[in-house]
Design a protein around this motif. Structure first.
Motif, mmCIF file in Angstrom:
data_model
loop_
_atom_site.group_PDB
_atom_site.id
_atom_site.type_symbol
_atom_site.label_atom_id
_atom_site.label_comp_id
_atom_site.label_asym_id
_atom_site.label_seq_id
_atom_site.Cartn_x
_atom_site.Cartn_y
_atom_site.Cartn_z
ATOM 1 N N HIS A 180 -13.551 63.246 21.443
ATOM 2 C CA HIS A 180 -13.656 61.982 20.706
ATOM 3 C C HIS A 180 -13.845 62.249 19.204
ATOM 4 C CE1 HIS A 180 -14.397 57.727 20.277
ATOM 5 N NE2 HIS A 180 -15.493 57.965 19.606
ATOM 6 N N ASN A 181 -12.849 61.875 18.433
ATOM 7 C CA ASN A 181 -12.881 62.055 16.969
ATOM 8 C C ASN A 181 -13.262 63.484 16.565
ATOM 9 O OD1 ASN A 181 -12.147 59.403 16.652
ATOM 10 N ND2 ASN A 181 -14.231 58.667 16.363
ATOM 11 N N MET A 190 -5.949 49.111 13.891
ATOM 12 C CA MET A 190 -5.009 50.216 13.738
ATOM 13 C C MET A 190 -5.742 51.537 13.517
ATOM 14 S SD MET A 190 -3.601 47.309 12.950
ATOM 15 C CE MET A 190 -2.372 46.405 12.068
ATOM 16 N N PHE A 191 -5.220 52.591 14.095
ATOM 17 C CA PHE A 191 -5.767 53.965 13.947
ATOM 18 C C PHE A 191 -7.279 53.984 14.160
ATOM 19 C CE2 PHE A 191 -2.648 53.155 10.490
ATOM 20 C CZ PHE A 191 -1.542 53.649 11.158
ATOM 21 N N SER A 192 -7.738 53.351 15.234
ATOM 22 C CA SER A 192 -9.184 53.207 15.398
ATOM 23 C C SER A 192 -9.878 54.525 15.731
ATOM 24 C CB SER A 192 -9.472 52.178 16.491
ATOM 25 O OG SER A 192 -8.825 52.577 17.682
ATOM 26 N N GLU A 193 -9.145 55.478 16.296
ATOM 27 C CA GLU A 193 -9.761 56.760 16.671
ATOM 28 C C GLU A 193 -8.824 57.904 16.341
ATOM 29 O OE1 GLU A 193 -10.964 57.120 20.762
ATOM 30 O OE2 GLU A 193 -11.887 55.143 20.746
ATOM 31 N N SER A 194 -9.375 59.106 16.418
ATOM 32 C CA SER A 194 -8.528 60.295 16.343
ATOM 33 C C SER A 194 -8.888 61.171 17.537
ATOM 34 C CB SER A 194 -8.797 61.033 15.028
ATOM 35 O OG SER A 194 -8.055 62.233 15.023
ATOM 36 N N SER A 195 -8.846 60.580 18.710
ATOM 37 C CA SER A 195 -9.287 61.313 19.902
ATOM 38 C C SER A 195 -8.112 61.925 20.651
ATOM 39 C CB SER A 195 -10.037 60.365 20.836
ATOM 40 O OG SER A 195 -11.092 59.765 20.137
ATOM 41 N N THR A 196 -8.430 62.925 21.448
ATOM 42 C CA THR A 196 -7.401 63.529 22.294
ATOM 43 C C THR A 196 -7.915 63.575 23.736
ATOM 44 O OG1 THR A 196 -8.251 65.763 22.000
ATOM 45 C CG2 THR A 196 -6.567 65.039 20.433
ATOM 46 N N HIS A 206 0.284 47.073 18.213
ATOM 47 C CA HIS A 206 -0.151 46.111 17.190
ATOM 48 C C HIS A 206 1.036 45.639 16.352
ATOM 49 C CE1 HIS A 206 -4.280 46.697 18.158
ATOM 50 N NE2 HIS A 206 -4.285 47.967 17.807
ATOM 51 N N LEU A 262 -14.958 60.936 9.584
ATOM 52 C CA LEU A 262 -14.747 61.826 10.728
ATOM 53 C C LEU A 262 -13.358 61.632 11.355
ATOM 54 C CD1 LEU A 262 -16.517 63.911 12.141
ATOM 55 C CD2 LEU A 262 -17.166 62.166 13.796
ATOM 56 N N VAL A 263 -12.949 60.375 11.485
ATOM 57 C CA VAL A 263 -11.649 60.074 12.093
ATOM 58 C C VAL A 263 -10.522 60.657 11.242
ATOM 59 C CG1 VAL A 263 -10.073 58.202 12.749
ATOM 60 C CG2 VAL A 263 -12.496 58.004 13.258
ATOM 61 N N LYS A 270 -12.938 49.186 10.853
ATOM 62 C CA LYS A 270 -13.167 50.556 10.343
ATOM 63 C C LYS A 270 -14.517 50.634 9.620
ATOM 64 C CE LYS A 270 -8.316 51.872 9.761
ATOM 65 N NZ LYS A 270 -7.517 50.689 9.990
ATOM 66 N N SER A 315 -8.457 44.917 10.519
ATOM 67 C CA SER A 315 -8.276 46.370 10.488
ATOM 68 C C SER A 315 -9.344 47.033 9.603
ATOM 69 C CB SER A 315 -6.872 46.677 9.966
ATOM 70 O OG SER A 315 -6.669 48.057 9.932
ATOM 71 N N ASP A 372 -10.423 64.554 11.228
ATOM 72 C CA ASP A 372 -9.844 65.112 12.457
ATOM 73 C C ASP A 372 -8.335 64.914 12.492
ATOM 74 O OD1 ASP A 372 -10.274 66.365 15.075
ATOM 75 O OD2 ASP A 372 -9.467 64.489 15.832
ATOM 76 N N ARG A 373 -7.892 63.755 12.062
ATOM 77 C CA ARG A 373 -6.437 63.499 12.027
ATOM 78 C C ARG A 373 -5.759 64.493 11.103
ATOM 79 N NH1 ARG A 373 -5.007 58.202 14.026
ATOM 80 N NH2 ARG A 373 -2.907 58.461 13.269
ATOM 81 N N ARG A 427 -5.709 67.959 12.682
ATOM 82 C CA ARG A 427 -4.782 68.102 13.804
ATOM 83 C C ARG A 427 -3.315 68.042 13.374
ATOM 84 N NH1 ARG A 427 -4.497 64.713 17.714
ATOM 85 N NH2 ARG A 427 -5.800 63.013 16.989
ATOM 86 N N ASP A 429 -17.923 56.475 12.513
ATOM 87 C CA ASP A 429 -17.000 57.616 12.496
ATOM 88 C C ASP A 429 -15.889 57.418 11.465
ATOM 89 O OD1 ASP A 429 -18.461 58.801 14.424
ATOM 90 O OD2 ASP A 429 -16.917 58.773 15.998
ATOM 91 N N TRP A 430 -15.412 56.175 11.370
ATOM 92 C CA TRP A 430 -14.341 55.887 10.402
ATOM 93 C C TRP A 430 -14.910 55.891 8.972
ATOM 94 C CZ3 TRP A 430 -10.198 55.195 7.667
ATOM 95 C CH2 TRP A 430 -8.955 55.246 8.282
ATOM 96 N N TYR A 457 -4.255 54.486 21.430
ATOM 97 C CA TYR A 457 -5.062 53.263 21.355
ATOM 98 C C TYR A 457 -6.520 53.504 21.728
ATOM 99 C CZ TYR A 457 -1.361 50.266 19.900
ATOM 100 O OH TYR A 457 -0.394 49.658 19.132
#
Lengths: 371, 148
Positions: free
Chosen positions: B128-129, B25-31, A115, A182-183, A172, A168, A186-187, A190, A177-178, B91
């Protein structure tokens, strides 16, 4: 608002002529970032090899994907163009060519899409349509006259910034989830070990990772993006929005890998600066330490050309080291003058709001965003 | 025109797996965790799955010579070539799965000297998230001429 008003507004938008000095530093940063991107791509070419020889995802027919040797030449050309943009040599054609080359190569391999890279090429193309070549030229020391030029490209660049924030923040907001945190939770969970290793107290990390905190932070982030999208356009809220936006992006930079996106967005805030050159005056007393300091430093760091800096003849009367004459003709001294300098000098801008708040408690202080 | 194009790209970003041109931007926090397998013919003629450790394997070519192959011979980008380890999906999950499927097909098409592998398979564990993980199975197309 009637159709007639909209047409009149668009007409004004199209015909607007304004001072382009403030766009010079924006162009220089864009040039630096374009050069950085080109050098990063060159480094990848050296480390990973030519993308066309291995798995890649092209959005273009194979015939439009450059060969290995042409790709190397194009990267070198991008570096040269970026230097031309920075030094102001045929700056606008160089900026437009740089952006178009960037788009082309981005379309050749979708795996290299980011992006921030796409945003950079969009901004570069739009800024090339503005009078961004009137100042900050290494080849000519004086500012070109006239400094003015058509400003519709600037309005497009401003719209582009708003579109980025709206897209953006809006995506969201629509994502449960955002929205629910939740997003972010988790970030934070982690990356907690990285934050702690970087010196952030464990208690703070734990607090931010809690469901309620993450949810509140998520809503704050969404609100910030959506508010910035509109508040940057409204004169009384613009400076506050910019200040909040600066800290928002600094926080993102400190917590996430975003390549050059922070610098890009902060540089692009320059297109929202009022297009006037030396509209304020800073008078300083060269016989006093603080006066001399301000007289030396302000012209060095006043990259947007906000102040006309002039000494006055020292006399025997007790007075001030620095007096700032604002756009509205009002004179301010002391902490109010310092707040005004912080407002206009990009490196001090992050400290503007607390300084302005302190200044508002002085005898003649107020809580407005008078300029 | 510019603004209309930008708005259209933003609105239609959902239709593209990577959300390209949509500024999400930063749409997910998945692994995800990727495990690569080859499907080969066993001694009994039945197909069996062989785990490919580190993306590197040995297989016979058409002349019967044992040769070394590597996933990275074709797929160089780290986010698509890092096996058996959990990693972030920059992404989003959809983008990563779409790219992995394309990479799988590309490897299956371009490993012409591997005469043993009939199909390549990826077992992708998605978180997922931060939710409970689930597994997605991806398979390349059947490789013509292999194993015959």
């Amino acid at each position: 608002m009637q159709v007639r008003d909209v047409i009149a507004w668009l007409q004004r938008f199209k015909d607007e002529i304004a001072d382009g000095y403030v766009l010079g530093p924006v162009r220089v940063v864009l040039g630096a970032l374009l050069g950085w991107q080109a050098l990063t791509a060159a480094e990848e070419l050296e480390q990973l090899g030519y993308f066309g020889d291995t798995f890649h995802v092209s959005m273009l027919p194979a015939a439009l994907v450059p060969s290995h040797s042409l790709y190397a030449v194009l990267l070198a050309l991008r570096v040269v163009l970026a230097c031309m943009v920075m030094f102001g040599v045929w700056a606008r054609p160089a900026l437009a060519s740089s952006a178009l080359l960037g788009f082309w190569l981005l379309f050749c391999d979708r795996l290299q899409f980011h992006h921030n890279r796409y945003s950079l090429f969009c901004y570069a193309l739009l800024v090339s349509l503005t009078p961004c070549d009137r100042s900050w030229r290494a080849t000519e020391s004086d500012v070109l006259e006239p400094r003015t030029g058509p400003f519709w490209g600037v309005r497009l660049a401003q719209l582009q910034i708003s579109i980025v924030y709206l897209a953006s923040g809006g995506s969201k907001l629509l994502d449960p989830d955002w929205r629910g945190g939740l997003v972010l939770a988790d970030r934070i969970a982690r990356h907690a070990h990285l934050a702690i290793a970087a010196g952030v107290p464990r208690k703070v990390v734990d607090l931010l990772g809690q469901e309620g905190s993450a949810s509140a932070l998520a809503k704050l982030a969404i609100m910030t993006e959506l508010l910035l999208c509109a508040a940057l356009w409204i004169r009384p809220t613009r400076v506050v929005a910019m200040w909040w936006g600066v800290w928002f992006h600094i926080a993102i930079q400190l917590t996430t890998k975003v390549e050059t996106f922070t610098l890009l967005t902060l540089a692009m805030y320059g297109v929202f600066a009022t297009p006037d050159y030396h509209a304020r005056t800073l008078r300083f007393d060269p016989s006093r330490f603080w006066g001399k300091t301000a007289g030396t430093l302000v012209p060095l760091f006043d990259w947007l050309g906000r102040f006309e800096v002039k000494p006055w003849q020292p006399d025997d009367h007790p007075g001030h080291s620095v007096v700032v004459v604002r756009r509205d003709g009002g004179r301010v001294t002391g902490v109010r003058a310092f707040a005004m300098v912080a407002r206009c000098v990009p490196l001090l801008f992050p400290f503007w709001a607390p300084l302005a708040l302190v200044a508002s408690f002085t005898r003649q202080g107020d809580l407005t965003t008078a300029t | 025109m510019w603004v209309s194009a930008q708005v259209a790209l933003v609105i239609t970003a959902d239709r593209r797996p990577d959300g390209a041109f949509g500024f999400r931007m930063f749409s997910e926090s998945s692994t995800i965790k990727i495990v690569l397998y080859r499907e080969v013919a066993g001694e009994d003629g039945q197909r069996k799955r062989v785990h490919v450790e580190g993306g590197v394997w040995s297989a016979r070519d058409a002349g019967g010579l044992k040769r070394r192959f590597a996933w990275t011979d074709r797929v160089r980008r780290r986010e698509l070539a890092w096996f058996d380890t959990e990693m972030s999906t920059k992404y989003g999950t959809n983008a990563q799965l779409a790219r992995l499927q394309a990479a799988l097909d590309d490897v299956a098409t371009h490993m012409a000297d591997d005469a043993e592998t009939r199909r390549f398979l990826l077992e992708v564990t998605v978180r997922h998230n931060g939710r409970e993980p689930y597994v997605v199975h991806l398979a390349s197309a059947e490789r013509a001429g292999a194993g015959s």
